[in-house]
Design a protein around this motif. Structure first.
Motif, short mmCIF file in Angstrom:
data_model
loop_
_atom_site.label_atom_id
_atom_site.label_comp_id
_atom_site.label_asym_id
_atom_site.label_seq_id
_atom_site.Cartn_x
_atom_site.Cartn_y
_atom_site.Cartn_z
N ALA A 39 0.70 -1.06 0.23
CA ALA A 39 0.03 0.06 -0.26
C ALA A 39 1.08 1.41 -0.30
CB ALA A 39 -0.74 -0.38 0.78
N ALA A 40 1.86 1.30 0.80
CA ALA A 40 3.01 2.39 1.37
C ALA A 40 3.27 2.50 -0.65
CB ALA A 40 4.06 2.48 1.83
N VAL A 41 3.75 1.68 -1.63
CA VAL A 41 4.39 2.05 -2.75
C VAL A 41 2.83 2.22 -3.47
CG1 VAL A 41 5.84 1.23 -5.02
CG2 VAL A 41 6.18 1.09 -2.14
N CYS A 42 1.77 1.15 -3.56
CA CYS A 42 1.13 1.83 -4.82
C CYS A 42 -0.13 2.89 -4.74
CB CYS A 42 0.64 0.14 -5.19
SG CYS A 42 1.45 -1.14 -4.79
N GLY A 43 -0.33 2.94 -3.29
CA GLY A 43 -1.04 4.13 -2.99
C GLY A 43 -3.05 3.87 -2.98
N LYS A 44 -3.27 4.41 -3.98
CA LYS A 44 -4.66 4.25 -4.14
C LYS A 44 -4.88 4.32 -5.57
CE LYS A 44 -6.22 5.70 0.63
NZ LYS A 44 -6.72 5.33 1.11
N SER A 45 -4.34 4.23 -6.48
CA SER A 45 -4.80 4.66 -8.24
C SER A 45 -2.67 4.18 -8.99
CB SER A 45 -5.46 6.23 -8.10
OG SER A 45 -4.18 6.87 -8.24
N ASP A 46 -3.43 3.64 -9.96
CA ASP A 46 -2.35 3.93 -11.15
C ASP A 46 -1.04 5.04 -11.30
OD1 ASP A 46 -2.92 1.07 -11.38
OD2 ASP A 46 -3.75 1.86 -13.65
N GLY A 47 -1.48 6.24 -11.07
CA GLY A 47 -1.02 7.58 -10.58
C GLY A 47 -0.62 7.80 -9.52
N GLU A 48 -1.13 7.07 -8.70
CA GLU A 48 -0.62 7.22 -7.11
C GLU A 48 0.98 6.08 -7.02
OE1 GLU A 48 -2.63 6.98 -3.18
OE2 GLU A 48 -3.66 8.51 -4.63
N ALA A 49 0.52 4.92 -7.51
CA ALA A 49 1.74 4.36 -8.27
C ALA A 49 2.94 4.84 -8.62
CB ALA A 49 1.12 2.96 -8.25
N MET A 50 2.58 5.40 -10.15
CA MET A 50 3.28 5.98 -10.66
C MET A 50 4.55 6.84 -10.19
SD MET A 50 3.50 3.73 -12.90
CE MET A 50 4.82 4.06 -13.99
N ALA A 51 3.77 7.46 -9.25
CA ALA A 51 4.28 8.71 -8.50
C ALA A 51 5.51 8.87 -7.90
CB ALA A 51 3.64 9.98 -8.61
N THR A 52 4.92 7.53 -7.74
CA THR A 52 5.92 7.16 -5.95
C THR A 52 6.85 5.77 -6.62
OG1 THR A 52 3.90 6.40 -4.66
CG2 THR A 52 6.10 5.63 -4.20
N LEU A 53 6.92 5.30 -7.73
CA LEU A 53 8.38 4.91 -7.80
C LEU A 53 9.09 5.71 -8.96
CD1 LEU A 53 6.06 1.17 -10.21
CD2 LEU A 53 7.64 1.13 -8.20
N ILE A 54 8.23 7.09 -9.38
CA ILE A 54 9.57 7.93 -10.21
C ILE A 54 10.23 8.88 -9.16
CG2 ILE A 54 9.07 9.90 -11.31
CD1 ILE A 54 6.84 9.12 -12.71
N ASP A 55 9.81 8.59 -8.21
CA ASP A 55 10.29 9.12 -7.14
C ASP A 55 11.17 8.78 -6.43
OD1 ASP A 55 8.61 11.57 -6.88
OD2 ASP A 55 7.36 11.33 -5.41
N LEU A 56 11.50 7.42 -6.37
CA LEU A 56 11.92 5.62 -5.98
C LEU A 56 13.38 5.69 -6.94
CD1 LEU A 56 10.29 3.12 -4.08
CD2 LEU A 56 11.34 4.68 -2.81
N GLU A 57 12.80 5.59 -8.02
CA GLU A 57 13.78 6.06 -9.43
C GLU A 57 14.83 6.77 -9.22
OE1 GLU A 57 11.78 5.33 -12.89
OE2 GLU A 57 12.69 3.40 -12.80
#
Length: 61
Positions: A39-57
């Protein structure tokens, strides 16, 4: 991607629904199998997940 996936570049193995085309196949990179959704990475939507992954990268570039 032979030399890995650069930060900010979409994985070439994702289809239009963001499903991995290598899922369950032996050629799937080990790092992909080690990255478990949560949940901490995926969030509540595809958009939230992608934003988190971009930040991590960007943080690990």
């Amino acid at each position: 991607m032979p030399k890995g996936k650069p930060a900010g570049v979409r994985c070439i193995q994702l289809d239009e629904q963001n499903a991995c085309l290598l899922f369950g196949k032996p050629e799937r990179p080990p790092v992909c199998g080690q990255f478990a959704p949560e949940a901490a990475v995926c969030g509540k939507s595809d958009g939230e997940a992608m934003a988190t992954l971009i930040d991590l990268e960007q943080l690990t570039a």
